[in-house]
Design an enzyme around this catalytic site. Structure first.
Site, PDB file in Angstrom:
ATOM      1  N   CYS A 217       0.796  -0.973   0.025  1.00 35.69           N
ATOM      2  CA  CYS A 217      -0.016  -0.136  -0.077  1.00 35.69           C
ATOM      3  C   CYS A 217       1.007   1.212  -0.029  1.00 35.69           C
ATOM      4  O   CYS A 217       0.510   2.234  -0.447  1.00 35.69           O
ATOM      5  CB  CYS A 217      -1.050   0.025   1.099  1.00 35.69           C
ATOM      6  SG  CYS A 217      -2.109  -1.428   1.177  1.00 35.69           S
TER       7      CYS A 217
ATOM      8  N   ARG B 154      -8.511  -4.725  -2.445  1.00 35.19           N
ATOM      9  CA  ARG B 154      -7.581  -3.596  -3.208  1.00 35.19           C
ATOM     10  C   ARG B 154      -8.370  -3.431  -4.343  1.00 35.19           C
ATOM     11  O   ARG B 154      -7.918  -3.691  -5.548  1.00 35.19           O
ATOM     12  CB  ARG B 154      -6.146  -4.453  -3.482  1.00 35.19           C
ATOM     13  CG  ARG B 154      -5.065  -2.968  -3.729  1.00 35.19           C
ATOM     14  CD  ARG B 154      -3.927  -3.764  -4.218  1.00 35.19           C
ATOM     15  NE  ARG B 154      -3.301  -4.539  -2.834  1.00 35.19           N
ATOM     16  CZ  ARG B 154      -2.483  -3.949  -1.830  1.00 35.19           C
ATOM     17  NH1 ARG B 154      -2.281  -2.496  -2.103  1.00 35.19           N
ATOM     18  NH2 ARG B 154      -1.920  -4.642  -0.971  1.00 35.19           N
TER      19      ARG B 154
END
Length: 217
Positions: free
Chosen positions: A57, A134
């Site tokens: 991330c 995601r």
């Protein structure tokens, strides 16, 4: 969908699909209160990440931040989200600037109740965390979802592909042209093929199903 004065978003009756109106919400973010409707009139890339302070991330957010001007050139906003609290987001933003010298220029929405994530189908209805999420939603100026991508926890998204997707969606929005594989701004586009036998047989072009045209824009 109406938007309330608190962080909220109604769960959809079925999984979101291309062509659906993106569920509205209002929530706190690293740049103040955010409403999805704030982005009406321009394109938006709305993307979730599993958690703050995680390696993949962090790599994504650094790269997206560096590409913020390229998205702005396409008149496209950026909006991140995770289930982490606002204070976790703020600490992460500070850590990213200290480690990489990069300031995150777009809002990161908090979603500790997971109500937004569930409304978008980012989180399974009975899940108690968002570790497998995601997701990216490409939303047009009218608030309609035009594309979606999903990546697993252990694979980061391609920022170059996110930019390419926005450009391709914008260029083909009028349905007068199609974007071929790997299309980028300035490349030739494809023309829609004839839709009936009479048009096909009347034409002299044997390659009626695959005709290119220069990118006039």
């Amino acid at each position: 969908m109406t938007e309330s004065n608190s962080s909220s978003a109604a769960a959809p009756q079925r999984p979101l699909r291309i062509g659906d109106i993106a569920p509205g919400f209002q929530a706190r973010s690293t740049l103040g209160a955010v409403r999805l409707s704030d982005y009406r009139g321009r394109w938006l890339v709305f993307f979730s990440h599993p958690a703050d302070f995680t390696p993949v991330c962090t790599s994504e957010f650094v790269s997206i931040a560096k590409a913020a001007d390229a998205f702005a050139a396409l008149d496209c906003g950026l909006l991140g989200l995770s289930v982490d609290s606002l204070y976790s987001h703020l600490a992460w933003v500070r850590a990213i600037r200290q480690r990489f010298g990069v300031t995150i220029p777009f809002p990161i929405v908090e979603d500790p109740s997971m109500v937004i994530g569930r409304a978008y189908g980012m989180i399974e209805p009975h899940s108690d965390d968002s570790s497998a999420v995601r997701a990216t939603y490409f939303i047009d100026p009218e608030g309609v979802i035009r594309a979606m991508t999903w990546y697993p926890l252990n694979v980061g998204r391609s920022v170059a592909e996110m930019l390419r997707m926005v450009a391709a969606l914008q260029r083909t929005a009028g349905n007068d042209v199609l974007a071929p594989e790997g299309w980028r701004i300035g490349d030739d586009l494809l023309m829609p093929p004839a839709q009936d036998q009479h048009a096909v047989l009347a034409g002299e072009d044997e390659h009626w199903f695959y005709r290119t045209t220069a990118d006039a824009k």
